[in-house]
Motif scaffolding. Structure first.
Motif: not given
Length: 122
Positions: A43-53, A104-112
């Motif tokens: 498994v690989w789990l991460g963020v694919s884009g946005g400020s936390c890409g 994560e949901e409240k802050t609508s972070t792109t790192c979620a």
């Protein structure tokens, strides 16, 4: 084989939707699952884009699937954490003992990375 026996056979875990594939989260979360041997997945789990890409939580770790669930233990500073991925049909639901999904949901972070993912058809 009777109809009842056949339907029970088809509904068994071995005949459920395959877990392998790529999944997208609601924001920029991305999940890649590849079977490496029977009942074991990398498994690989991460963020694919946005400020936390490029932020990665699980980097090509292997786990055994148990009741359609993969679990990964990790350390975050002084805390022991467990990331859990539960599969159902073509979706995956990700939670972590050290990450607050509500925050994560409240802050609508792109790192979620927590929450529901949908399998990409390719």
């Amino acid at each position: 084989m009777s109809v009842l026996t056949l339907s029970a056979f088809i509904a068994s875990p071995a005949f459920s939707a395959p877990l392998s594939g790529e999944y997208e989260g609601a924001v920029h979360g991305y999940l890649i699952v590849n079977q490496v041997q029977p009942n074991h997945y990398k498994v690989w789990l991460g963020v694919s884009g946005g400020s936390c890409g490029g932020l990665v939580l699980i980097n090509n770790l292997v786990a055994e699937v148990k009741q359609q669930t993969l679990s990964f233990k990790r350390r975050e500073k002084e805390r022991s954490c467990t990331t859990t991925i539960e599969f159902e049909d073509t979706t995956a639901s990700i939670s972590d003992s050290c990450i607050d999904q509500e925050w994560e949901e409240k802050t609508s972070t792109t790192c979620a990375m927590m929450g529901d993912y949908t399998k990409i058809k390719r």
